[in-house]
Design a protein around this motif. Structure first.
Motif, PDB file in Angstrom:
ATOM      1  N   PHE A  31       0.832  -1.206   0.000  1.00 28.89           N
ATOM      2  CA  PHE A  31       0.000   0.000   0.000  1.00 28.89           C
ATOM      3  C   PHE A  31       0.866   1.256   0.000  1.00 28.89           C
ATOM      4  N   PHE A  32       1.826   1.304   0.903  1.00 24.95           N
ATOM      5  CA  PHE A  32       2.682   2.491   0.980  1.00 24.95           C
ATOM      6  C   PHE A  32       3.722   2.493  -0.145  1.00 24.95           C
ATOM      7  N   ALA A  33       4.198   1.305  -0.527  1.00 19.84           N
ATOM      8  CA  ALA A  33       5.227   1.224  -1.570  1.00 19.84           C
ATOM      9  C   ALA A  33       4.704   1.669  -2.927  1.00 19.84           C
ATOM     10  N   THR A  34       3.402   1.576  -3.142  1.00 19.96           N
ATOM     11  CA  THR A  34       2.812   1.957  -4.426  1.00 19.96           C
ATOM     12  C   THR A  34       2.268   3.383  -4.411  1.00 19.96           C
ATOM     13  N   GLY A  35       2.631   4.140  -3.391  1.00 22.23           N
ATOM     14  CA  GLY A  35       2.320   5.567  -3.392  1.00 22.23           C
ATOM     15  C   GLY A  35       1.005   5.973  -2.784  1.00 22.23           C
ATOM     16  N   HIS A  36       0.318   5.079  -2.112  1.00 24.41           N
ATOM     17  CA  HIS A  36      -0.944   5.429  -1.465  1.00 24.41           C
ATOM     18  C   HIS A  36      -0.662   6.120  -0.140  1.00 24.41           C
TER      19      HIS A  36
END
Length: 407
Positions: free
Chosen positions: A345-350
């Motif tokens: 989730f965080f790694a994909t920019g969310h």
């Protein structure tokens, strides 16, 4: 906290009286296989791009691979519930009727608590518990409480009641729902639940996805079939009975599906397209588990038990590890998948504004990957859980703490 303390004491008192039995490899192989497949569905829920916005079983919108990815996991819950009943019968052979019944009731209460407190959090990562989700562990727990009562009679009574529930519960589809809201709610929870939402307050809800009694029927049938696995029962007779019962279930499924009148709340839809008709033929209702669904899944499960009793190779050795510690694996895989989801989730920019979702936190509707990557994540998760499961299997075999009977 007083309830938890009291429940812990009761579990300890009962488990101290239990005697361990030799595991049956074919049961562990089948249970391990369905646990592995089950993780595919949950991986799809968390990581597939269309898991929130689409129906993978809708012939009008799905693809063959997406349909298969969801459909193959239909075999997991009924097989797991069926084997829970079978294992309950085998466990009862080493106890008095009273202690066996007591163990089932206490384990049922424990499983309901686990569903509410542990599995719900693993699914949602919501510390406020705004959404309590009742799924297969809830269905197993409540069914065990009913089994604790009926098993005091005889396995034949349990089997007959199970068959009546599985073959007869779709009769409720033929009648309109009660006008009384309370009566309608009870009917849904016990017979027809399909995403039933029960409000507890303005911000807290219970999602009932698994109706109780249709799953109870499947567990009761498993308990009755357990008689074929008791010590002294001839292996060739057991294999013959499993083969006949499995074949009969498959024939019932095919017949009812062709007749298209009874056995599923949603009649089979017909298309002017051979491929869509094929998908529609196997698109049976899981919520609640219809008669057609039960026959489609339990038939092959019994055939599998019939042909794997003497099977012993690298594949069976691997799958039996998962099957020997299914509860441990089940809880662990949810937390591993959701933790991995947070990382992705965080790694994909969310950002933090997208964390709070209903009901799964860190799972926006527009998020995820296509099936090939979903399969890679699934394989990685299942593989990484092999060694913890192998360690815990060995631990259970070499230790005698009371709580091991409940994990």
């Amino acid at each position: 906290m007083e309830f938890v303390s009291l429940l812990t004491k009761l579990l300890a008192m009962d488990a101290a009286q239990t005697t361990r039995s030799k595991r049956i490899l074919s049961i562990d192989i089948l249970r391990g296989l369905v646990m592995i497949i089950m993780a595919l569905d949950h991986t799809r829920d968390f990581f597939h791009i269309g898991a929130i916005t689409g129906d993978p079983l809708n012939p009008d919108t799905t693809t063959g691979m997406l349909f298969f990815t969801r459909w193959i996991t239909h075999f997991c819950a009924p097989t797991f519930v069926f084997l829970s009943g079978l294992s309950a019968y085998l466990s009862a052979q080493h106890k008095t009727p009273g202690s066996a019944s007591s163990f089932l009731a206490k384990r049922g209460l424990w499983l309901i608590f686990v569903e509410l407190a542990i599995i719900t959090f693993g699914l949602t990562f919501n510390p406020g518990y705004n959404f309590l989700i009742l799924q297969v562990i809830w269905a197993i727990g409540t069914s065990m409480i009913f089994l604790a009562i009926f098993s005091r009679l005889s396995y034949k009574v349990v089997l007959i009641v199970g068959l009546l529930l599985v073959f007869g519960h779709n009769l409720f589809n033929l009648f309109p729902a009660p006008a009384d809201p309370d009566g309608g709610l009870l009917l849904k929870v016990f017979f027809t639940a399909s995403g039933t939402v029960v409000p507890l307050s303005g911000k807290h809800f219970i999602y009932v996805f698994y109706a109780i009694l249709p799953w109870t029927g499947i567990m009761f049938i498993g308990y009755g079939v357990g008689y074929w696995f008791k010590t002294g029962y001839a292996a060739e007779h057991r294999q013959r009975n499993l083969f006949i019962a499995g074949l009969f279930a498959i024939l019932v499924f095919i017949s009812l599906r062709l007749i298209n009148i009874y056995g599923d709340p949603a009649p089979r839809k017909e298309y002017h397209d051979l491929f869509k008709n094929l998908l529609a033929f196997f698109n049976v209702s899981k919520y609640p588990p219809s008669l057609q669904y039960a026959c489609m899944t339990l038939g092959p499960a019994m055939l599998f038990l019939a042909v794997t009793e003497k099977l012993n190779n690298w594949f069976t050795k691997v799958t039996s590890v998962y099957g020997a510690v299914p509860f441990f694996y089940y809880v662990l895989h949810f937390y591993l998948l959701h933790t991995l989801l947070v990382i992705v989730f965080f790694a994909t920019g969310h950002g933090t504004k997208e964390i709070v979702q209903v009901p799964f936190m860190f799972r926006p509707a527009i998020f995820g990957f296509h099936l090939p990557l979903v399969y890679l994540i699934w394989l990685a998760v299942v593989t990484s859980l092999y060694w913890p499961c192998k360690w815990f299997k060995r631990y259970k075999e070499t230790h005698r703490q009371w709580w091991l009977s409940y994990v």
